[in-house]
Design a protein around this motif. Sequence first.
Motif, PDB file in Angstrom:
ATOM      1  N   SER A  94     -11.689   8.345  10.464  1.00  0.00           N
ATOM      2  CA  SER A  94     -11.532   9.562  11.233  1.00  0.00           C
ATOM      3  C   SER A  94     -10.959  10.701  10.389  1.00  0.00           C
ATOM      4  N   ARG A  95     -10.235  10.363   9.341  1.00  0.00           N
ATOM      5  CA  ARG A  95      -9.632  11.441   8.537  1.00  0.00           C
ATOM      6  C   ARG A  95     -10.682  12.249   7.796  1.00  0.00           C
ATOM      7  N   GLY A  96     -11.871  11.669   7.598  1.00  0.00           N
ATOM      8  CA  GLY A  96     -12.941  12.415   6.935  1.00  0.00           C
ATOM      9  C   GLY A  96     -13.582  13.467   7.827  1.00  0.00           C
ATOM     10  N   LYS A 121     -12.424  -3.449   2.011  1.00  0.00           N
ATOM     11  CA  LYS A 121     -11.620  -2.315   1.583  1.00  0.00           C
ATOM     12  C   LYS A 121     -10.269  -2.760   1.039  1.00  0.00           C
ATOM     13  N   GLU A 122      -9.433  -1.769   0.694  1.00  0.00           N
ATOM     14  CA  GLU A 122      -8.151  -2.085   0.058  1.00  0.00           C
ATOM     15  C   GLU A 122      -7.358  -3.054   0.940  1.00  0.00           C
ATOM     16  N   TYR A 123      -7.487  -2.880   2.260  1.00  0.00           N
ATOM     17  CA  TYR A 123      -6.886  -3.836   3.183  1.00  0.00           C
ATOM     18  C   TYR A 123      -7.927  -4.199   4.243  1.00  0.00           C
ATOM     19  N   ILE A 152       0.839  -1.200   0.000  1.00  0.00           N
ATOM     20  CA  ILE A 152       0.000   0.000   0.000  1.00  0.00           C
ATOM     21  C   ILE A 152       0.878   1.255   0.000  1.00  0.00           C
ATOM     22  N   GLN A 153       0.577   2.165  -0.929  1.00  0.00           N
ATOM     23  CA  GLN A 153       1.225   3.484  -0.943  1.00  0.00           C
ATOM     24  C   GLN A 153       0.289   4.421  -0.192  1.00  0.00           C
ATOM     25  N   PHE A 154       0.559   4.652   1.072  1.00  0.00           N
ATOM     26  CA  PHE A 154      -0.371   5.389   1.920  1.00  0.00           C
ATOM     27  C   PHE A 154      -0.208   6.893   1.741  1.00  0.00           C
ATOM     28  N   LYS A 155      -1.284   7.556   1.335  1.00  0.00           N
ATOM     29  CA  LYS A 155      -1.283   9.015   1.162  1.00  0.00           C
ATOM     30  C   LYS A 155      -1.654   9.640   2.498  1.00  0.00           C
ATOM     31  N   ASP A 156      -0.675  10.255   3.140  1.00  0.00           N
ATOM     32  CA  ASP A 156      -0.843  10.745   4.506  1.00  0.00           C
ATOM     33  C   ASP A 156      -1.379  12.181   4.509  1.00  0.00           C
ATOM     34  N   HIS A 168     -18.366  12.966   2.902  1.00  0.00           N
ATOM     35  CA  HIS A 168     -16.956  13.289   2.627  1.00  0.00           C
ATOM     36  C   HIS A 168     -16.003  12.292   3.290  1.00  0.00           C
ATOM     37  N   ASP A 169     -14.950  11.953   2.537  1.00  0.00           N
ATOM     38  CA  ASP A 169     -13.831  11.207   3.137  1.00  0.00           C
ATOM     39  C   ASP A 169     -12.533  11.743   2.552  1.00  0.00           C
ATOM     40  N   ASP A 170     -11.409  11.363   3.162  1.00  0.00           N
ATOM     41  CA  ASP A 170     -10.136  11.910   2.676  1.00  0.00           C
ATOM     42  C   ASP A 170      -9.745  11.328   1.328  1.00  0.00           C
ATOM     43  N   LEU A 171     -10.012  10.018   1.123  1.00  0.00           N
ATOM     44  CA  LEU A 171      -9.416   9.377  -0.051  1.00  0.00           C
ATOM     45  C   LEU A 171     -10.300   8.278  -0.635  1.00  0.00           C
ATOM     46  N   LEU A 172     -10.388   8.254  -1.965  1.00  0.00           N
ATOM     47  CA  LEU A 172     -11.078   7.180  -2.685  1.00  0.00           C
ATOM     48  C   LEU A 172     -10.048   6.178  -3.189  1.00  0.00           C
ATOM     49  N   ALA A 173     -10.096   4.959  -2.626  1.00  0.00           N
ATOM     50  CA  ALA A 173      -9.233   3.873  -3.108  1.00  0.00           C
ATOM     51  C   ALA A 173     -10.130   2.915  -3.892  1.00  0.00           C
ATOM     52  N   THR A 174     -10.562   1.805  -3.294  1.00  0.00           N
ATOM     53  CA  THR A 174     -11.446   0.875  -4.017  1.00  0.00           C
ATOM     54  C   THR A 174     -12.904   1.339  -4.023  1.00  0.00           C
ATOM     55  N   GLY A 175     -13.235   2.265  -3.138  1.00  0.00           N
ATOM     56  CA  GLY A 175     -14.606   2.798  -3.080  1.00  0.00           C
ATOM     57  C   GLY A 175     -15.505   2.117  -2.067  1.00  0.00           C
ATOM     58  N   GLY A 176     -15.045   1.017  -1.466  1.00  0.00           N
ATOM     59  CA  GLY A 176     -15.894   0.246  -0.549  1.00  0.00           C
ATOM     60  C   GLY A 176     -16.383   1.044   0.650  1.00  0.00           C
ATOM     61  N   THR A 177     -15.490   1.825   1.240  1.00  0.00           N
ATOM     62  CA  THR A 177     -15.852   2.596   2.434  1.00  0.00           C
ATOM     63  C   THR A 177     -16.935   3.620   2.101  1.00  0.00           C
ATOM     64  N   MET A 178     -16.706   4.383   1.038  1.00  0.00           N
ATOM     65  CA  MET A 178     -17.669   5.432   0.690  1.00  0.00           C
ATOM     66  C   MET A 178     -18.981   4.849   0.200  1.00  0.00           C
TER      67      MET A 178
END
Length: 177
Positions: free
Chosen positions: A60-62, A97-99, A21-25, A120-130
């Motif tokens: 929590s980042r959202g 999710k991605e992991y 995973i390339q984590f975007k902080d 709202h969330d911080d990041l769209l990866a696979t989309g499962g969370t949103m």
Amino acid sequence: MNKELLLKNLRNIPDFPVPGIQFKDVSSLFKNPECLKEMSDALYELYKDKGITKVAGIESRGFVMAASLALRLGAGFVPIRKLGKLPAETITETYGKEYGHDTIEIHKDAIDENDVVLVHDDLLATGGTMLAAYNLVKKLNPKKAMINFLIELEGLKGRDVFPADAQIDCLLSLEGK
Ligand code: AMP
């Protein structure tokens, strides 16, 4: 919006929280006052005329930009949290999710049929969370629901999991995964 400023300040952590995973902080954007203002202004410009009455943020980042945008829009803030954190009556959704897997929930009385909701969330990866969060919000029958991310990882094609009529906007689109 000054995309270069945001891209320059977005920290990438390889192999976090698991290898591959390339984590975007986004905390590297939140801690920088110029980046914080840039994101806040960009979000406000995008959503100021949309009649939004509630901004729902995903733990929590959202929470960070969702709460500050709600304040600027004169809207309410609604938390979407991991299972077991919300004290009143909730509805839940489980997703992959991605992991790993996770379950999120929202208070049953957080949204009603008069609301126009931005999720709202911080990041769209696979989309499962949103998708799970969007489904939760839709179950509460708002007038309308829209979706926003700070960052989209285009290579993971997360947009494809949403219904065709979902209105999705991102401040930054990154080519990688
Ligand atoms: P997903 O459900 O796959 O779209 O994953 C999105 C959620 O997981 C968001 O809440 C992100 O904060 C987090 N996430 C997933 N992948 C990453 C990544 N590469 N960098 C930062 N956050 C991520």
